[in-house]
Motif scaffolding. Structure first.
Motif, PDB file in Angstrom:
ATOM      1  N   ASN A  58     -32.342 -11.890-135.732  1.00  0.00           N
ATOM      2  CA  ASN A  58     -32.708 -11.010-136.842  1.00  0.00           C
ATOM      3  C   ASN A  58     -33.543 -11.681-137.911  1.00  0.00           C
ATOM      4  O   ASN A  58     -33.904 -11.040-138.890  1.00  0.00           O
ATOM      5  CB  ASN A  58     -31.437 -10.444-137.489  1.00  0.00           C
ATOM      6  N   GLY A  59     -33.849 -12.964-137.735  1.00  0.00           N
ATOM      7  CA  GLY A  59     -34.632 -13.645-138.754  1.00  0.00           C
ATOM      8  C   GLY A  59     -34.263 -15.108-138.853  1.00  0.00           C
ATOM      9  O   GLY A  59     -33.401 -15.609-138.129  1.00  0.00           O
ATOM     10  N   ILE A  61     -32.762 -18.724-140.126  1.00  0.00           N
ATOM     11  CA  ILE A  61     -31.504 -19.210-140.676  1.00  0.00           C
ATOM     12  C   ILE A  61     -31.735 -20.664-141.077  1.00  0.00           C
ATOM     13  O   ILE A  61     -32.022 -21.520-140.223  1.00  0.00           O
ATOM     14  CB  ILE A  61     -30.360 -19.124-139.651  1.00  0.00           C
ATOM     15  N   ASN A 104     -26.547 -17.708-145.825  1.00  0.00           N
ATOM     16  CA  ASN A 104     -26.475 -16.390-145.204  1.00  0.00           C
ATOM     17  C   ASN A 104     -27.807 -15.652-145.362  1.00  0.00           C
ATOM     18  O   ASN A 104     -28.622 -15.981-146.224  1.00  0.00           O
ATOM     19  CB  ASN A 104     -25.351 -15.568-145.837  1.00  0.00           C
ATOM     20  N   ARG A 105     -28.020 -14.666-144.541  1.00  0.00           N
ATOM     21  CA  ARG A 105     -29.275 -13.905-144.571  1.00  0.00           C
ATOM     22  C   ARG A 105     -29.581 -13.378-145.971  1.00  0.00           C
ATOM     23  O   ARG A 105     -28.702 -12.960-146.715  1.00  0.00           O
ATOM     24  CB  ARG A 105     -29.246 -12.754-143.567  1.00  0.00           C
ATOM     25  N   SER A 110     -33.324 -18.572-145.695  1.00  0.00           N
ATOM     26  CA  SER A 110     -32.818 -17.604-144.719  1.00  0.00           C
ATOM     27  C   SER A 110     -33.256 -16.184-145.062  1.00  0.00           C
ATOM     28  O   SER A 110     -32.817 -15.230-144.421  1.00  0.00           O
ATOM     29  CB  SER A 110     -31.284 -17.651-144.650  1.00  0.00           C
ATOM     30  N   GLY A 112     -36.280 -14.696-144.873  1.00  0.00           N
ATOM     31  CA  GLY A 112     -37.105 -14.044-143.871  1.00  0.00           C
ATOM     32  C   GLY A 112     -38.140 -13.100-144.472  1.00  0.00           C
ATOM     33  O   GLY A 112     -38.364 -13.063-145.673  1.00  0.00           O
ATOM     34  N   TYR A 117     -34.268  -7.751-142.217  1.00  0.00           N
ATOM     35  CA  TYR A 117     -32.833  -7.677-141.971  1.00  0.00           C
ATOM     36  C   TYR A 117     -32.288  -6.257-142.049  1.00  0.00           C
ATOM     37  O   TYR A 117     -31.110  -6.036-141.821  1.00  0.00           O
ATOM     38  CB  TYR A 117     -32.076  -8.566-142.958  1.00  0.00           C
ATOM     39  N   MET A 126     -23.778 -10.454-139.965  1.00  0.00           N
ATOM     40  CA  MET A 126     -23.810 -11.823-140.472  1.00  0.00           C
ATOM     41  C   MET A 126     -23.107 -12.777-139.510  1.00  0.00           C
ATOM     42  O   MET A 126     -23.481 -13.957-139.394  1.00  0.00           O
ATOM     43  CB  MET A 126     -23.217 -11.884-141.876  1.00  0.00           C
ATOM     44  N   ASP A 129     -25.638 -13.751-137.026  1.00  0.00           N
ATOM     45  CA  ASP A 129     -26.504 -14.814-137.537  1.00  0.00           C
ATOM     46  C   ASP A 129     -25.863 -16.183-137.312  1.00  0.00           C
ATOM     47  O   ASP A 129     -26.524 -17.128-136.861  1.00  0.00           O
ATOM     48  CB  ASP A 129     -26.781 -14.612-139.027  1.00  0.00           C
TER      49      ASP A 129
END
Length: 323
Positions: A58-59, A61, A104-105, A110, A112, A117, A126, A129
């Motif tokens: 999802n992106g 990290i 965390n996203r 993180s 992105g 997200y 999460m 991730d």
């Protein structure tokens, strides 16, 4: 004082809990806020620290890794970055373990691409991730440590079909569903950034017991994990809102509680007896949900007890993990 039974009266909340908690102790530790006075900490070793990024499903990290030994992945909490880990606590763990911390996203690197997200992610997302980071680093014999909201992510993570996990440590967190005692509305407001002109002091006031607040105001920033080149991270308002909604859904997720009952993983649950954010009644409930788990309630400790007792807490976790 130590006791083999932790009664059902926790943080002034009376639980109709039936049988007493299993394998539970109330422990006292010597307070040891370090106040940034000692240089023996992992974030002072610029040569050994570099922020890296892996690409999750999802992106991006962003993470740091340091130390040597069996790996320990730490998942941080609500509106927190890796800086909210106490540097001396991480240093104690790094004496015998490879330590991996990540944002965390939506936080730091993180973050992105805007919108990547989505607008309605939750604790399971999460956990995905975290799983992507673990897979990308090919970690084995792994201990997961989750603090606060990070403990919720950790609980979700260990219910996923993966055999990488050896041990689980849940620190100042809450179970899913009806078993949880959510945070009070006023505390929620302070932690969500509604503390007004005295916001920092107000946050310290809910993270620590009253007899430790003045030390926390003086020492907290100096004891934060601050690797070279890591900039102070502001948590965007949309990330705050997303994480808040994610926790609200967690407190209503009885399906996650059912899945947690099936977990068979050595688990250590640690909570502060004076936690004003997530009452230690949550730790008692977790102890009943997770078969064979160990419960330690720390006297005179609040929600951010890794800042009150960094080295003692690190040693407690290290002893649980073993060689």
């Amino acid at each position: 004082m130590k006791t083999s039974v932790l009664f059902c009266v926790c943080a002034s909340i009376v639980l109709s809990c039936g049988a007493p908690a299993a394998n539970a102790e109330q422990v006292s530790l010597r307070q040891s806020m370090v106040c940034g006075k000692q240089s023996a900490r992992p974030d002072r070793n610029a040569a050994a620290l570099k922020e890296n990024v892996v690409e999750g499903r999802n992106g991006p990290i962003a993470y740091y890794r340091f130390g040597r030994g069996t790996p320990v992945v730490l998942i941080t909490g609500y509106r927190a970055s890796i800086a909210e880990w106490n540097a001396y606590f991480l240093g104690e763990l790094a004496r015998h373990h490879e330590v991996i911390v990540f944002d965390n996203r939506g936080v730091g690197r993180s973050a992105g691409v805007a919108g990547r997200y989505g607008v309605n992610y939750g604790i399971p997302d999460m956990a995905d991730d975290a799983a992507d980071l673990i897979a990308a680093l090919d970690l084995r014999r792994l201990t997961i440590v989750g603090w606060s909201m990070g403990g919720m992510i950790a609980q979700q993570l260990v219910t996923m079909p993966d055999r990488r996990f050896d041990r689980l440590v849940l620190l100042s967190t809450a179970p899913p569903g009806a078993h949880a005692v959510p945070l009070a509305a006023e505390t929620d407001k302070v932690l969500s950034g509604g503390g007004g002109p005295d916001a920092f002091a107000n946050v310290m006031g809910v993270l620590f017991p009253s007899n430790a607040t003045s030390d926390a105001v003086r020492c907290f920033v100096g004891d934060m994990f601050a690797p070279p080149g890591y900039e102070e991270t502001r948590i965007p308002d949309d990330v705050t809102a997303q994480q808040h909604r994610a926790m609200e859904r967690w407190f209503a997720d009885d399906e996650a509680a059912t899945a947690l009952r099936r977990v068979r993983l050595p688990t250590l649950i640690i909570a502060g007896a004076d936690d004003e954010v997530l009452a230690d009644a949550n730790a008692v409930a977790l102890n009943r949900l997770i078969a064979g788990s160990r419960l330690r309630i720390v006297d005179d400790a609040g929600h951010a007890l890794m800042f009150q007792y960094p080295r003692q807490l690190g040693r407690m976790i290290d002893a649980f993990i073993g060689p």
